[in-house]
Scaffold this active site. Structure first.
Site, PDB file in Angstrom:
ATOM      1  N   ASP A 450       0.842  -1.203   0.000  1.00 22.34           N
ATOM      2  CA  ASP A 450       0.000   0.000   0.000  1.00 22.34           C
ATOM      3  C   ASP A 450       0.878   1.255   0.000  1.00 22.34           C
ATOM      4  OD1 ASP A 450      -2.286   1.553   0.210  1.00 22.34           O
ATOM      5  OD2 ASP A 450      -3.047   0.558   2.007  1.00 22.34           O
ATOM      6  N   ASP A 513     -10.936   1.982  -3.198  1.00 20.14           N
ATOM      7  CA  ASP A 513     -11.526   1.750  -1.870  1.00 20.14           C
ATOM      8  C   ASP A 513     -13.038   1.874  -1.948  1.00 20.14           C
ATOM      9  OD1 ASP A 513      -9.232   1.181  -0.550  1.00 20.14           O
ATOM     10  OD2 ASP A 513      -9.009   3.127   0.425  1.00 20.14           O
TER      11      ASP A 513
END
Ligand code: DGJ
Length: 697
Positions: A450, A513
């Protein structure tokens, strides 16, 4: 041979399956662009016009299509290369010096050698041809063979010429939670610039261009290109006053210079490009085929369960083990432990940089969870954010000079974190060793990498904008050499890192997301124009959705996520028996159709209805799948017609509808189409079909 050189008139003709690209060397030794479009039979008919001035205010360099415009002289349009020599000269004057051709099984490479008139500074233009995919790739290598450093102020990988005005330009805009929002605008006089200045390929624009002449999915001319770069890119589209449209793509020159020491060379990222005279579908297929066959791993992507939305930072070994049991019961093949397992990571405030297992959360070590996951027959994955450090973390306390910063300024934090200067050898070594140790010590199959903030305050270095990402490419490539079975997922606060640079390096990509199943239809549709379905991770998550607040039936959520590489991110400990049973059914159906979804061709089908159906087809050999969604009916009870693509006209196909099997010819399904009516809000259907095998005998 895909590269033909007519040495009589110095014309180079490059051809793939249905496209040609040509340029030549003029009487002054300058490269002139000649052609890009539908395939031409030979180089014989192409001529290089000689340079003649029309008016003093339209200098010859302005009106001539330069194949690789450099900075200097009477050139005022965008240039691809600007160099400053040690004596202050900021002008390039090159001469053509020859070429080389190299051939391998799947590609052919032409390198055209140029050299500055005065300085020992070389420019090699590279043209890679991928005939089977109908694609080409351009790049440039520069070499400083002078005795002094040369400063590069701009390096774009290529300029492409389209012989039309009034084209339509498409790309995406967006932000966190709303990546890949497609937009199209008319190109007129002036310039369109898309770029990223944040150090990632970003949630905003994406490094590609599509220019079309009122094309549709299946008709019309489309010129397109995708830059193989994950860092700061720039794309400039310019309709000139001389009847053509130019496109350049390359490293963003914003806050960027590169110093080439004597003897040093640098290669700009490749610009993959192609042409279609049959609409966007062909463009997508050519790119998808290339990505799937040449860049990505061949095996199918596992169905994953990720615990992030269920537990966020509050992970404990026992709860993760319970989740793992449920995930395996559902049919998941990979269990991913997300953020929160390491250091003092209880929120965004601390932990990044301290990559040791938190003993409070895992009193019996990480092995307990890994063993449980493996015992359940699943693979194990883990989250990391290697480029970052929290100010409170020991790593930062010990190495305050490892981050990007200015000595005289307060260092920016974003999500309470600093960015490590990956270009420092000691930082690179720390990150490599940390990941290597993790992969060596634990039986890990999957790394979710990430990156949750943009880069800023880069310190005195002005080249980190490309060197940071190059270092990530190198670290992952090296790790994969040592741990070849480990899959790497690229994630940057959702879909901030997807592009044709990272596509071959990482294996899996977090699309957004935003897991709202309805919003995802738009994101996924747009994503598919350039990126293959196999590179599109999609999760089913809980409702109300944390972002949209929407409540959508579980079946629709599954169907939306089954359009890509399926994952589940729900708190499955709270699932009712019915939800569990539905999940098991959906995952099992997904596994059945997975080869067609992940390795098949993807078609965005036309919806002839006034009701807003989303219709898609996947086709692999004799097998096909239709996805249909109706988020909300607008016009009464109207159905739609699903006109399939690319079937064999005279073959019979069995379609497995909810009402039973229907046998129809390829012609019927393609031209008449399959009537379909969905009812109610958030209605959806997944319909399988296959070519009917006639009984012999
Ligand atoms: C952002 C990612 O997109 C999420 O999936 C999750 O991994 C969080 N970061 C964790 O901090």
């Amino acid at each position: 041979m895909s590269v033909t050189v007519n040495t009589e008139n110095n014309v180079f003709l490059l051809s793939t399956a249905s496209t040609s690209y040509a340029f030549g060397v003029d009487d002054r030794g300058l490269l002139r662009h000649l052609y890009w479009g539908k395939k031409l039979p030979s180089a014989e008919e192409l001529e290089v016009p000689s340079l003649t001035e029309v008016s003093t205010n339209d200098p010859v360099f302005e009106i001539t299509p330069g194949e690789f415009p450099v900075h200097g002289g009477l050139r005022y349009k965008e240039h691809c290369l600007k160099a400053a020599f040690a004596d202050g000269t900021r002008e390039l004057v090159y001469q053509y010096c020859g070429y080389d051709v190299e051939q391998e099984e799947n590609w052919e490479k032409l390198v055209v050698h140029l050299k500055d008139d005065h300085y020992e500074f070389c420019i090699d233009l590279q043209y890679l041809l991928y005939p089977a995919y109908d694609l080409m790739e351009r790049s440039v290598v520069i070499r400083n063979q002078t005795e002094s450093p040369v400063r590069i102020d701009r390096i774009h990988s290529a300029q492409l010429h389209i012989p039309y005005e009034n084209l339509n330009f498409s790309n995406v805009h967006g932000h966190w939670g709303a990546e890949q929002q497609r937009f199209t605008q008319k190109v007129s006089y002036g310039k369109i610039v898309i770029e990223n200045r944040r150090g990632i390929s970003s949630h905003n624009h994406n490094p590609y261009f599509i220019l079309d002449r009122d094309a549709t999915e299946t008709s019309g001319e489309v010129y397109f290109g995708a830059l193989r770069l994950t860092g700061n890119f720039k794309g400039i589209v310019e309709q000139t006053p001389y009847g053509e449209t130019l496109v350049q793509m390359g490293l963003n020159d914003h806050d960027f210079t590169l110093e080439l020491t004597p003897g040093e060379s640098f290669q700009a990222p490749g610009l993959l490009f192609g042409y279609s005279d049959s609409g966007f579908e062909t463009m997508s297929h050519n790119l998808h085929h290339f990505a799937r066959k040449e860049l990505m791993r061949q095996e199918l992507k596992p169905v994953l369960y990720n615990s992030w939305e269920a537990t966020e930072f509050h992970v404990t070994s026992q709860e993760q083990i319970k989740l793992a049991h449920k995930a395996s019961e559902m049919g998941a093949e990979l269990f991913v432990l997300d953020d929160g397992w390491f250091g003092e990571r209880h929120s965004t405030q601390n932990g990044l940089g301290n990559w040791y297992v938190n003993e409070g959360k895992f009193p019996n070590g990480l092995e307990e969870l890994v063993d449980a996951v493996k015992g359940l027959g699943m693979k194990f994955g883990i989250w990391v954010e290697p480029e970052m450090v929290n100010p409170k973390a020991q790593l930062y306390q010990q190495h305050p000079d490892w981050i990007y910063h200015y000595e005289t300024r307060v260092t920016d934090t974003s999500r309470v974190q600093y960015v490590l200067n990956m270009t420092k050898p000691e930082v690179r070594e720390f990150i490599y060793n940390m990941l290597d140790n993790l992969l060596t010590r634990y039986d890990i199959d999957y790394i979710k990498w990430d990156a949750n903030r943009p880069i800023s305050q880069t310190g005195p270095q002005t080249d980190i904008w490309c060197k940071h990402i190059q270092t990530i490419y190198q670290v992952v490539t090296e790790l994969k050499k040592k741990h070849p079975d480990v899959l790497f997922e690229a994630c940057a606060s959702g879909g901030g890192r997807i592009d044709y640079g990272i596509l071959g390096i990482f294996d899996d990509f977090w699309t957004s997301d935003n897991t709202d199943a309805y919003d995802r239809l738009y994101i996924q549709d747009s994503y598919s124009t350039v990126y293959p379905i196999k590179a599109m991770r999609a999760w089913v998550t809980d409702c109300p959705n944390f972002l949209s607040g929407r409540v959508i039936p579980l079946t629709f959520r599954y169907h939306s996520a089954m359009m890509g590489s399926l994952g589940v991110g729900c708190n499955i400990l709270k699932f009712s028996p019915e939800e569990m049973e539905l999940s098991q059914r959906m995952i099992s159906q997904y596994k059945q159709i997975r080869p067609v979804i992940q390795d098949g061709d993807f078609y965005r089908l036309e919806n002839p209805s006034a009701n807003g159906y989303f219709l898609y087809e996947y086709l692999k050999d004799d097998q096909g799948v239709i996805f249909a969604f109706l988020p909300q009916s607008k016009v009464g009870h109207r159905g739609t017609t699903v006109r399939l693509r690319n079937l064999e006209e005279n073959e019979a196909y069995t379609v497995y509808t909810s009402q039973g099997e229907v046998v129809k010819s390829g012609s019927y399904l393609m031209y008449h189409g399959l009537p379909l009516r969905l009812a109610g809000d958030y209605a959806s259907a997944v319909i399988r079909f296959e070519k009917k095998h006639t009984q012999k005998g």
